[in-house]
Design an enzyme around this catalytic site. Structure first.
Site, PDB file in Angstrom:
ATOM      1  N   CYS A  33      85.608   1.317  49.673  1.00 52.04           N
ATOM      2  CA  CYS A  33      86.177   2.506  50.315  1.00 52.04           C
ATOM      3  C   CYS A  33      87.693   2.579  50.173  1.00 52.04           C
ATOM      4  O   CYS A  33      88.373   3.188  50.987  1.00 52.04           O
ATOM      5  CB  CYS A  33      85.810   2.587  51.784  1.00 52.04           C
ATOM      6  SG  CYS A  33      84.047   2.621  52.075  1.00 52.04           S
TER       7      CYS A  33
ATOM      8  N   GLN B  58      89.904  -4.302  60.532  1.00 52.30           N
ATOM      9  CA  GLN B  58      89.778  -5.646  59.962  1.00 52.30           C
ATOM     10  C   GLN B  58      90.605  -6.684  60.719  1.00 52.30           C
ATOM     11  O   GLN B  58      90.518  -7.870  60.425  1.00 52.30           O
ATOM     12  CB  GLN B  58      90.197  -5.651  58.479  1.00 52.30           C
ATOM     13  CG  GLN B  58      89.345  -4.781  57.581  1.00 52.30           C
ATOM     14  CD  GLN B  58      87.885  -5.226  57.524  1.00 52.30           C
ATOM     15  OE1 GLN B  58      87.514  -6.321  57.958  1.00 52.30           O
ATOM     16  NE2 GLN B  58      87.028  -4.366  57.006  1.00 52.30           N
TER      17      GLN B  58
END
Lengths: 411, 154
Positions: A365, A204
């Site tokens: 997740c 990310q």
């Protein structure tokens, strides 16, 4: 004054021409933490390889193959430049999950029973499960750095959690649910002072903030191509050269051995090739190289600032709504995690879809974290360079009318 | 066919079952087959279907857990539809429901309030929501078939 002209940028992305509408509304794609759109530059390069240059790398003596060798290694150079690594420290993988598995299984050989692996409850499954697996197999111990009540990792808590037994620290630079940025440079320094390897999950962060592996002094970095305008099925495992020579590859096969004999003695190829068994995703690597170039041409600092402008604009609107619960109002990244009061996140996400808005619903997740937030699931919106203020307005409008979520069912 | 339904009425049915789910309770009894539906990474629904079958007749049916509006309403309606039915009758209802999910011709006369999900096929991502408890029921029937093989499912 806009830092980026997102509308102009959209001209580089064919999807905005080909799929400008979803369910009759302008496409407001706000799920960039899941995957991203691809610019012509990336798509054209992949297409060019398949249409004009197809052959395998590191195989043939003929010109076509030699050319692919050159392109494949050029892609590696571009990726290396993007994170300020040496070319030989960049191994191509299928994505962050594979990279983290390769790191975990590789490091397992260097650890001893009872050694500790330090992670947090905010990590993505990809940065939890490989460690669980090696811990079970070799009797290592998984420890968690306690998070603050809003879900942040602080240097103080990290210092308290690291012990002489800690041999591996593995943390996301930016967490995928709450979007908090971790002070990787400081934490890596502390980890090294305690004799631990520092593994960074960059899935990310690498697409959004300048990542300099030398400056951060991290031992390993994992990230995915498709979250940074590149194709799916390609990712990167970065490791310091000395460490890459020390760890064993998870996968073995063609192209990664120098020699082997009937006694089972194997001599592996040099780094990074020993981590690239089998025919690699050549088109993917070429595409990722182009994506790196494209992002650098625009400038990661500008992209980040643009995302933060959109975030601040969205927060200023959302916090005025009584029916919206914000979980990460103060995050320093383009991820906003929220819920509409008393409505299941999937019901809202489907409703938003009927209004052209793409957001993620669910647990993202990170199943452990949601226990921490005390909710079953959340909505997540995440920005990138091609998002506009109009996208945010569409999202906010959906939140205002969230109570009508069943409308989506009766269109 | 869907056009013969009044969307407002269908919406009211879903809202009613969503806000006041029927047969919603946790069961801890060996007399019931218990099926846990919690298999998906993409869906946060986490529900149980409980079934008491005597002489091939579904005597009691309950459900419990955390679910979105669509799966809540669908589970609620399902438990009402199948109670006091034989396994074969319930299977027939399930088959018709599944046909409706696929936008095939179906026998609406035995689906009763479950026709409120007639539009689900237009939103493929919600078919999973509307069918979660039905899939649980199907699994319960599988357990019945193999009863005696082992004590699984109980």
């Amino acid at each position: 004054m806009e830092i980026l002209d997102a509308k102009k940028i959209r001209e580089d992305f064919p999807i905005y021409k080909n799929t400008s509408l979803m369910d009759g509304h302008p496409l407001a794609y706000l799920d960039n933490a899941a995957t991203t759109f691809k610019p012509y530059k990336v798509i054209d390069a992949i297409r060019y390889y398949y249409e004009n240059e197809t052959s395998n790398a590191h195989r043939g003596d003929y010109r076509l193959s030699a050319n692919v060798d050159y392109k494949y290694e050029l892609a590696r150079k571009k990726v290396a430049k993007f994170i300020n690594a040496k070319d030989i420290e960049v191994c191509f993988t299928s994505g962050t999950s594979m990279s983290l598995n390769m790191i975990a299984y590789g490091l397992a050989d260097l650890l001893n029973e009872g050694d500790e692996i330090l992670i947090t409850e905010a990590e993505h499954a990809s940065n939890v499960l490989p460690w669980f697996n090696i811990a079970k197999r070799h009797n290592f111990v998984i420890k968690y750095v306690p998070l603050t009540k809003d879900g942040r990792l602080t240097v103080e808590n990290f210092k308290k959690s690291i012990t002489k037994k800690t041999k591996v620290v593995s943390l996301a630079h930016v967490t995928n649910v709450l979007g908090y940025t971790v002070d990787v440079k400081t934490l890596a320094k502390i980890a090294h002072e305690n004799g631990a390897y520092f593994v960074c999950d960059g899935a990310q962060s690498v697409p959004h903030i300048k990542t300099d592996v030398k400056d951060l002094d991290i031992d390993f970095l994992a990230f995915s191509g498709h979250k940074m305008l590149g194709p799916t099925g390609i990712g990167v495992l970065y490791g310091k050269y000395e460490l890459l020579t020390k760890i064993n590859p998870l996968l073995s096969g063609g192209g990664m051995t120098s020699r082997f004999d009937t006694c089972g003695d194997i001599t592996y190829s040099m780094v990074p090739y020993k981590f690239e068994a089998g025919t690699q995703n050549i088109a993917g690597a070429i595409g990722l190289g182009e994506a790196c170039e494209y992002l650098q041409e625009i400038g990661l600092d500008k992209i980040y600032q643009h995302e933060m402008n959109l975030r601040n604009y969205a927060i200023s609107k959302l916090e005025k709504l009584d029916n919206v619960i914000l979980y990460n109002k103060d995050a320093d990244h383009g991820i906003i995690t929220f819920n509409i009061k008393n409505i299941n996140s999937q019901d809202i996400a489907t409703y938003m879809s009927s209004k052209g808005v793409c957001v993620r619903s669910g647990q993202h997740c990170a199943k452990i974290l949601l226990d921490f937030l005390q909710t079953e699931s959340t909505l997540r919106c995440s920005f990138y360079l091609y998002n506009t203020y109009e996208d945010v307005d569409q999202l906010v409008e959906c939140c205002i009318n969230g109570g009508d979520f069943l409308d989506a069912f009766f269109l | 066919m869907p056009f013969s339904y009044d969307a407002n009425i269908l919406r009211e049915i879903i809202l009613d079952h969503y806000q006041n789910p029927r047969n919603y309770k946790q069961i801890d009894s060996d007399d019931f087959i218990k099926i846990h539906m919690d298999h998906s990474d993409n869906c946060t629904d986490d529900i149980y279907v409980y079934l008491k079958v005597e002489n091939n007749v579904i005597k009691e049916c309950y459900w419990y857990g955390h679910a979105c509006a669509i799966s809540t309403a669908s589970s609620s309606i399902m438990t009402e539809l199948v109670v006091n039915k034989t396994v074969e009758e319930a299977t027939k209802i399930m088959d018709e429901f599944n046909k409706m999910m696929k936008n095939e011709e179906f026998d609406e006369s035995i689906l009763d309030e479950a026709v409120c999900f007639v539009n689900t096929y237009r939103q493929p991502s919600r078919v999973g929501c509307a069918t979660i408890s039905w899939r649980g029921l199907k699994e319960a029937f599988e357990h019945l078939k193999h009863e005696g093989d082992c004590d699984c499912g109980k």
